[in-house]
Design a protein around this motif. Structure first.
Motif, mmCIF file in Angstrom:
data_model
loop_
_atom_site.group_PDB
_atom_site.id
_atom_site.type_symbol
_atom_site.label_atom_id
_atom_site.label_comp_id
_atom_site.label_asym_id
_atom_site.label_seq_id
_atom_site.Cartn_x
_atom_site.Cartn_y
_atom_site.Cartn_z
ATOM 1 N N GLU A 193 0.812 -1.216 0.000
ATOM 2 C CA GLU A 193 0.000 0.000 0.000
ATOM 3 C C GLU A 193 0.844 1.263 0.000
ATOM 4 N N GLN A 194 2.145 1.103 -0.016
ATOM 5 C CA GLN A 194 2.993 2.283 -0.185
ATOM 6 C C GLN A 194 2.727 2.900 -1.554
ATOM 7 N N ARG A 195 2.786 4.209 -1.594
ATOM 8 C CA ARG A 195 2.430 4.922 -2.819
ATOM 9 C C ARG A 195 3.274 4.510 -4.012
ATOM 10 N N THR A 196 4.527 4.151 -3.774
ATOM 11 C CA THR A 196 5.432 3.867 -4.889
ATOM 12 C C THR A 196 5.463 2.395 -5.293
ATOM 13 N N TRP A 197 4.797 1.522 -4.517
ATOM 14 C CA TRP A 197 4.946 0.092 -4.797
ATOM 15 C C TRP A 197 4.332 -0.300 -6.145
ATOM 16 N N PHE A 198 3.060 0.013 -6.352
ATOM 17 C CA PHE A 198 2.403 -0.387 -7.591
ATOM 18 C C PHE A 198 3.041 0.283 -8.820
ATOM 19 N N PRO A 199 3.309 1.600 -8.789
ATOM 20 C CA PRO A 199 3.967 2.219 -9.950
ATOM 21 C C PRO A 199 5.304 1.574 -10.292
ATOM 22 N N THR A 200 6.083 1.246 -9.270
ATOM 23 C CA THR A 200 7.379 0.626 -9.524
ATOM 24 C C THR A 200 7.216 -0.773 -10.115
ATOM 25 N N ALA A 201 6.165 -1.493 -9.651
ATOM 26 C CA ALA A 201 5.937 -2.852 -10.139
ATOM 27 C C ALA A 201 5.559 -2.872 -11.620
ATOM 28 N N ILE A 202 4.757 -1.911 -12.052
ATOM 29 C CA ILE A 202 4.266 -1.958 -13.446
ATOM 30 C C ILE A 202 5.049 -1.054 -14.385
ATOM 31 N N ALA A 203 5.929 -0.186 -13.839
ATOM 32 C CA ALA A 203 6.580 0.841 -14.669
ATOM 33 C C ALA A 203 7.362 0.282 -15.858
ATOM 34 N N PRO A 204 8.235 -0.723 -15.686
ATOM 35 C CA PRO A 204 8.998 -1.203 -16.856
ATOM 36 C C PRO A 204 8.096 -1.706 -17.984
ATOM 37 N N ALA A 205 7.074 -2.524 -17.631
ATOM 38 C CA ALA A 205 6.168 -3.046 -18.657
ATOM 39 C C ALA A 205 5.365 -1.913 -19.298
ATOM 40 N N PHE A 206 4.914 -0.984 -18.473
ATOM 41 C CA PHE A 206 4.094 0.121 -18.974
ATOM 42 C C PHE A 206 4.904 1.015 -19.912
ATOM 43 N N MET A 207 6.141 1.299 -19.548
ATOM 44 C CA MET A 207 6.961 2.186 -20.368
ATOM 45 C C MET A 207 7.274 1.551 -21.715
ATOM 46 N N GLN A 208 7.517 0.243 -21.723
ATOM 47 C CA GLN A 208 7.777 -0.430 -22.993
ATOM 48 C C GLN A 208 6.534 -0.413 -23.872
ATOM 49 N N ALA A 209 5.361 -0.584 -23.243
ATOM 50 C CA ALA A 209 4.110 -0.520 -24.007
ATOM 51 C C ALA A 209 3.915 0.869 -24.610
ATOM 52 N N LEU A 210 4.201 1.902 -23.821
ATOM 53 C CA LEU A 210 4.086 3.267 -24.338
ATOM 54 C C LEU A 210 5.066 3.516 -25.470
ATOM 55 N N ARG A 211 6.277 2.990 -25.346
ATOM 56 C CA ARG A 211 7.260 3.173 -26.423
ATOM 57 C C ARG A 211 6.733 2.591 -27.737
ATOM 58 N N ASN A 212 6.113 1.420 -27.657
ATOM 59 C CA ASN A 212 5.552 0.819 -28.870
ATOM 60 C C ASN A 212 4.493 1.734 -29.489
ATOM 61 N N ALA A 213 3.645 2.326 -28.631
ATOM 62 C CA ALA A 213 2.618 3.250 -29.128
ATOM 63 C C ALA A 213 3.249 4.497 -29.719
ATOM 64 N N PHE A 214 4.303 5.007 -29.080
ATOM 65 C CA PHE A 214 4.958 6.227 -29.574
ATOM 66 C C PHE A 214 5.673 5.979 -30.900
ATOM 67 N N TYR A 215 6.243 4.796 -31.076
ATOM 68 C CA TYR A 215 6.862 4.470 -32.368
ATOM 69 C C TYR A 215 5.828 4.538 -33.494
ATOM 70 N N ILE A 216 4.659 3.948 -33.235
ATOM 71 C CA ILE A 216 3.582 3.976 -34.236
ATOM 72 C C ILE A 216 3.160 5.422 -34.508
ATOM 73 N N GLY A 217 3.010 6.214 -33.432
ATOM 74 C CA GLY A 217 2.632 7.613 -33.586
ATOM 75 C C GLY A 217 3.645 8.397 -34.400
#
Length: 555
Positions: free
Chosen positions: A501-525
């Protein structure tokens, strides 16, 4: 006051009101869903329809309303749009029920707003084009489009403030502006075009086009919902059928328009090089750029802001504040590019603008998930500049290239292609991110909960729907609490719960996967932005219909 400035100021108010409404709703969704007592994490369909229903309706009706304005008068239908939009805003603020019924009421009232917005969007560019001489249109349209983006910014800030007080104020705030605009438009705007009342409405074309576009956009919307064991619904037979029938109807529509006497979609306008290339560049730009804002907001709310000390309840408001450089870039360049296009034409400015946007997308792919804000702000400011360089010159080029009697239809066609592109862009970006996340997020979450001291939670974490995690981040919810709520009490050690329940736990857990997903979207854009730049460059030399007409009549 000269009439042209009355026309510009009134249409600017209309665009401002409609754009404020778009972003104020996005930012205020957590408060709205709490207000009607519904959990958006288990009601994705309502969330998607409140987000996308407005765009679906406007995209479907724009061409029809543009054609109607050529027959019955642009100002008359524009005025009606102001009135309908205001009525929709009043109904939204009065939403009487809660739960599923309240959600359906919100969707219906948003659709009423969308009908009013379609009248406004279909006619504003045509009214400005009628009121201004060709050598001043770029500047006028630039001011008008600045209002659209300024409204988006105002909506983000107002939504963050008003939703804290009362969610109904989010919709009520549009009412005074709507009343003012309605009274002013009915008393001050006048018809400067000559309605073609001898022409008839194209019923077969309206039915095939409207139904075809609705079915495609419905398929696109429901394609984002989980289906069976899949994270998306693109394999759902109903989605496939909706897309296939919709595409078939749009193909049939082209043949219908070649046969009817008074077509709603003036296909012959695409023989004008500036019109065809400008609209192609516009829809490609909408595909590339339309989903950018929401992707950035999701990332800021779900990862970056919590990592930098902001609570989940605060992130919707601050995400709007941190995207201000994007707006500032557009606002600072919009009138300049419009003025320059009046003097030198749209080709170079619009093309260069899309090149800059494409470069911005690729620069975004270089950022780590815990980036330095000044670097991020500079990149999105650059993208705002590029978008500002493109928007007004491209619109001016499109509208100036068509004969005056077809400006309503041309404005509706232009707005339809743009809005359809934006809606499809949202679906495209969401799909890319969901599919990218589904490959890595379950494993990352399972590893994170095990390391937090709750290995027994790992199987449940692997089953968390990616869509749920995505919308939780978007709405400013803490997804961990939702996850823990499904477990019997005392199942997880208190120490593990404290870690998760720490504020940074969930963001840190999903950040690498999320950032790679965004990169794929940005490449298409980025790729689509460069293709849009090529389309823009193909528009040829400057072409102004009334100048060409005068020159031909004089020879």
């Amino acid at each position: 006051m000269q009439y042209k400035w009355i026309a510009l100021s009134n249409t600017t108010i209309g665009v401002l009101m409609a754009s404020i409404n778009g972003t104020i709703t996005i930012i205020s969704l957590p408060a709205i869903f709490r207000g009607i007592d519904i959990n958006p994490l288990t009601s994705f369909q309502y969330l998607l329809w409140i987000l996308m229903g407005y765009n679906v309706v406007t995209a479907t009706l724009l061409v029809t309303f543009g054609r109607l304005s050529d027959i019955y008068g642009r100002v008359r239908l524009y005025n009606l749009g102001f009135l309908i939009f205001t009525i929709g805003s009043i109904l939204l603020s009065l939403t009487p029920n809660t739960g599923d019924t309240g959600a359906l009421e919100l969707i219906i009232f948003r659709i009423i707003q969308g009908i009013g917005g379609a009248f406004l969007f279909a006619n504003s560019a045509a009214i400005i084009t009628d009121a201004f001489p060709y050598n001043e249109r770029g500047r006028a349209l630039g001011i008008n489009q600045i209002a659209a983006l300024a409204g988006s910014l105002v909506g983000l800030i107002l939504g963050g403030i008003l939703s804290v007080i009362d969610w109904r104020l989010v919709f009520l705030v549009s009412v005074p502006v709507g009343v003012l605009g309605t009274v002013w438009s009915y008393t001050k705007l006048r018809e400067t075009s000559k309605p073609n009342k001898s022409e008839k409405l194209d019923i077969p074309g309206n039915v095939t086009f409207g139904l075809g576009l609705v079915l495609i956009l419905l398929g696109v919307t429901y394609g984002l919902l989980p289906y069976g064991d899949s994270q998306t619904g693109w394999g759902d037979p109903w989605v496939i059928a909706s897309m296939a029938v919709g595409a078939s109807l749009l193909v049939a529509f082209i043949f219908v328009e070649r046969k009817v006497k008074y077509p709603m979609f003036r296909l012959e306008l695409f023989k004008i090089r500036s019109f065809a290339a400008g609209n192609l560049a516009s829809i490609l730009r909408s595909f590339a750029y339309g989903g950018l804002m929401i992707m950035i907001i999701i990332f800021l709310q779900g990862i970056w802001l919590p990592l930098h000390g902001y609570s989940y309840s605060e992130t919707p408001f601050w995400a709007g504040i941190y995207t201000i450089p994007l707006m500032v870039g557009f606002v600072s360049m919009g009138p300049i590019s419009g003025y320059l296009s009046d003097k030198y034409g749209a080709r170079v400015l619009a093309t260069l603008g899309m090149v800059i946007v494409g470069i911005g997308f690729f620069l975004l792919t270089t950022l780590p998930y815990n980036f330095s804000y000044p670097e991020f702000a500079l990149i999105i400011f650059l993208m705002g500049l590029g978008n500002g360089m493109f928007a007004a010159p491209n619109t001016s080029s499109i509208m100036s290239s068509v004969p005056a009697k077809h400006r309503g239809a041309a404005s509706g066609m232009r707005a339809t292609l743009q809005n359809t592109g934006q809606t499809a862009s949202l679906a495209l970006f969401f799909t890319i991110v969901i599919l990218s996340l589904s490959a890595t997020l379950p494993h990352d979450l399972a590893s994170a909960v095990a390391q937090a001291g709750a290995p027994q939670l790992a199987p449940l974490a692997q089953k968390v729907p990616v869509t749920g995690a995505l919308f939780a981040a978007f709405l400013g919810y803490n997804p961990v609490r939702a996850l823990l709520a499904n477990l019997p009490p005392n199942t997880i050690p208190a120490s593990a719960i404290a870690v998760m329940e720490q504020r940074t736990w969930f963001p840190t857990a999903i950040a690498p996967a999320f950032m790679q997903a965004l990169r794929n979207a940005f490449y298409i854009g980025g790729i689509m932005s460069f293709i849009a730049a090529i389309a823009s460059a193909l528009r040829g030399k400057r072409y102004i219909a009334e100048v060409e007409s005068v020159e031909q009549s004089g020879t």
